[in-house]
Design a protein around this motif. Structure first.
Motif, PDB file in Angstrom:
ATOM      1  N   LYS A   1      25.454   9.209  -9.744  1.00  0.00           N
ATOM      2  CA  LYS A   1      24.419   8.434 -10.060  1.00  0.00           C
ATOM      3  C   LYS A   1      23.848   7.831  -9.035  1.00  0.00           C
ATOM      4  CE  LYS A   1      25.990   7.495 -14.725  1.00  0.00           C
ATOM      5  NZ  LYS A   1      26.680   6.498 -15.710  1.00  0.00           N
ATOM      6  N   ILE A   2      22.907   7.667  -8.425  1.00  0.00           N
ATOM      7  CA  ILE A   2      22.234   6.807  -7.293  1.00  0.00           C
ATOM      8  C   ILE A   2      21.220   6.184  -7.892  1.00  0.00           C
ATOM      9  CG2 ILE A   2      21.328   6.985  -4.980  1.00  0.00           C
ATOM     10  CD1 ILE A   2      22.606   9.907  -4.850  1.00  0.00           C
ATOM     11  N   GLY A   3      21.294   4.455  -7.520  1.00  0.00           N
ATOM     12  CA  GLY A   3      19.901   3.958  -8.208  1.00  0.00           C
ATOM     13  C   GLY A   3      19.775   2.904  -6.699  1.00  0.00           C
ATOM     14  N   ILE A   4      18.220   2.828  -6.832  1.00  0.00           N
ATOM     15  CA  ILE A   4      17.752   1.923  -5.756  1.00  0.00           C
ATOM     16  C   ILE A   4      16.737   0.796  -6.606  1.00  0.00           C
ATOM     17  CG2 ILE A   4      16.114   1.717  -3.795  1.00  0.00           C
ATOM     18  CD1 ILE A   4      17.304   4.637  -3.195  1.00  0.00           C
ATOM     19  N   ASP A   5      16.661  -0.441  -6.112  1.00  0.00           N
ATOM     20  CA  ASP A   5      15.798  -1.424  -6.856  1.00  0.00           C
ATOM     21  C   ASP A   5      15.049  -1.873  -5.322  1.00  0.00           C
ATOM     22  OD1 ASP A   5      16.316  -1.010  -9.463  1.00  0.00           O
ATOM     23  OD2 ASP A   5      18.140  -2.267  -9.073  1.00  0.00           O
ATOM     24  N   TYR A   6      13.766  -2.298  -5.740  1.00  0.00           N
ATOM     25  CA  TYR A   6      12.888  -2.870  -4.543  1.00  0.00           C
ATOM     26  C   TYR A   6      12.175  -4.020  -5.195  1.00  0.00           C
ATOM     27  CZ  TYR A   6       9.243  -3.861  -1.288  1.00  0.00           C
ATOM     28  OH  TYR A   6       8.567  -4.733  -0.242  1.00  0.00           O
ATOM     29  N   THR A   7      12.214  -5.317  -4.639  1.00  0.00           N
ATOM     30  CA  THR A   7      11.291  -6.327  -5.248  1.00  0.00           C
ATOM     31  C   THR A   7      10.321  -6.616  -4.377  1.00  0.00           C
ATOM     32  OG1 THR A   7      13.291  -7.206  -6.467  1.00  0.00           O
ATOM     33  CG2 THR A   7      11.298  -8.812  -6.253  1.00  0.00           C
ATOM     34  N   GLY A   8       9.020  -6.650  -4.423  1.00  0.00           N
ATOM     35  CA  GLY A   8       7.915  -6.589  -3.465  1.00  0.00           C
ATOM     36  C   GLY A   8       7.877  -8.113  -3.011  1.00  0.00           C
ATOM     37  N   LYS A   9       7.601  -8.199  -1.722  1.00  0.00           N
ATOM     38  CA  LYS A   9       7.143  -9.607  -1.140  1.00  0.00           C
ATOM     39  C   LYS A   9       5.711  -9.627  -0.567  1.00  0.00           C
ATOM     40  CE  LYS A   9      11.853  -9.954   0.305  1.00  0.00           C
ATOM     41  NZ  LYS A   9      12.732  -8.784  -0.130  1.00  0.00           N
ATOM     42  N   LYS A  10       5.399 -10.938  -0.180  1.00  0.00           N
ATOM     43  CA  LYS A  10       3.957 -11.147   0.217  1.00  0.00           C
ATOM     44  C   LYS A  10       2.764 -10.363  -0.847  1.00  0.00           C
ATOM     45  CE  LYS A  10       5.592 -12.065   4.838  1.00  0.00           C
ATOM     46  NZ  LYS A  10       5.309 -11.564   6.222  1.00  0.00           N
ATOM     47  N   VAL A  11       2.216  -9.514  -0.310  1.00  0.00           N
ATOM     48  CA  VAL A  11       1.048  -8.861  -1.159  1.00  0.00           C
ATOM     49  C   VAL A  11       1.700  -8.315  -2.174  1.00  0.00           C
ATOM     50  CG1 VAL A  11      -0.715  -7.154  -0.939  1.00  0.00           C
ATOM     51  CG2 VAL A  11      -0.167  -8.574   1.165  1.00  0.00           C
ATOM     52  N   LEU A  12       2.787  -7.687  -2.463  1.00  0.00           N
ATOM     53  CA  LEU A  12       3.269  -6.929  -3.412  1.00  0.00           C
ATOM     54  C   LEU A  12       4.195  -7.860  -4.446  1.00  0.00           C
ATOM     55  CD1 LEU A  12       4.146  -3.663  -1.882  1.00  0.00           C
ATOM     56  CD2 LEU A  12       2.165  -4.088  -2.953  1.00  0.00           C
ATOM     57  N   ASP A  13       3.963  -9.317  -4.314  1.00  0.00           N
ATOM     58  CA  ASP A  13       4.687 -10.196  -4.968  1.00  0.00           C
ATOM     59  C   ASP A  13       4.613 -10.068  -6.495  1.00  0.00           C
ATOM     60  OD1 ASP A  13       6.583 -12.360  -5.209  1.00  0.00           O
ATOM     61  OD2 ASP A  13       4.814 -13.625  -5.675  1.00  0.00           O
ATOM     62  N   GLY A  14       5.677  -9.785  -7.055  1.00  0.00           N
ATOM     63  CA  GLY A  14       5.610  -9.771  -8.636  1.00  0.00           C
ATOM     64  C   GLY A  14       5.791  -8.151  -9.029  1.00  0.00           C
ATOM     65  N   MET A  15       5.955  -7.273  -8.021  1.00  0.00           N
ATOM     66  CA  MET A  15       6.282  -5.850  -8.154  1.00  0.00           C
ATOM     67  C   MET A  15       7.590  -5.616  -8.060  1.00  0.00           C
ATOM     68  SD  MET A  15       4.460  -2.479  -6.989  1.00  0.00           S
ATOM     69  CE  MET A  15       5.301  -2.222  -5.403  1.00  0.00           C
ATOM     70  N   ARG A  16       7.967  -4.800  -9.068  1.00  0.00           N
ATOM     71  CA  ARG A  16       9.562  -4.500  -8.908  1.00  0.00           C
ATOM     72  C   ARG A  16       9.631  -2.702  -9.007  1.00  0.00           C
ATOM     73  NH1 ARG A  16      14.448  -5.233 -12.741  1.00  0.00           N
ATOM     74  NH2 ARG A  16      16.116  -4.495 -11.585  1.00  0.00           N
ATOM     75  N   VAL A  17      10.453  -1.952  -8.263  1.00  0.00           N
ATOM     76  CA  VAL A  17      10.309  -0.568  -8.152  1.00  0.00           C
ATOM     77  C   VAL A  17      11.856  -0.262  -8.336  1.00  0.00           C
ATOM     78  CG1 VAL A  17       9.866   1.651  -6.979  1.00  0.00           C
ATOM     79  CG2 VAL A  17       8.277  -0.408  -6.776  1.00  0.00           C
TER      80      VAL A  17
END
Length: 61
Positions: A8-24
């Protein structure tokens, strides 16, 4: 009873600046047989050599 390996491989990214509020989030899962399957298809069919990829995009306003 045969044994199985899984990865199992998982990656999380939380946006900053322009992409604030986005989570991938991305998740990859792979399952393979380990050892003897006793020449019985019920231990292989829909149970081994299975992979799954999921990509989730969440955006909060």
């Amino acid at each position: 009873m045969p044994s199985y390996d899984h990865i199992k491989i998982g990656i999380d990214y939380t946006g900053k600046k322009v992409l604030d509020g986005m989570r991938v989030s991305a998740l990859y899962i792979y399952k393979d047989k380990k050892g003897n399957d006793f020449n019985n298809l019920k231990y292989d069919f829909n149970k081994v050599n299975v992979s799954h990829f999921a990509l989730v995009l969440n955006y909060s306003f």
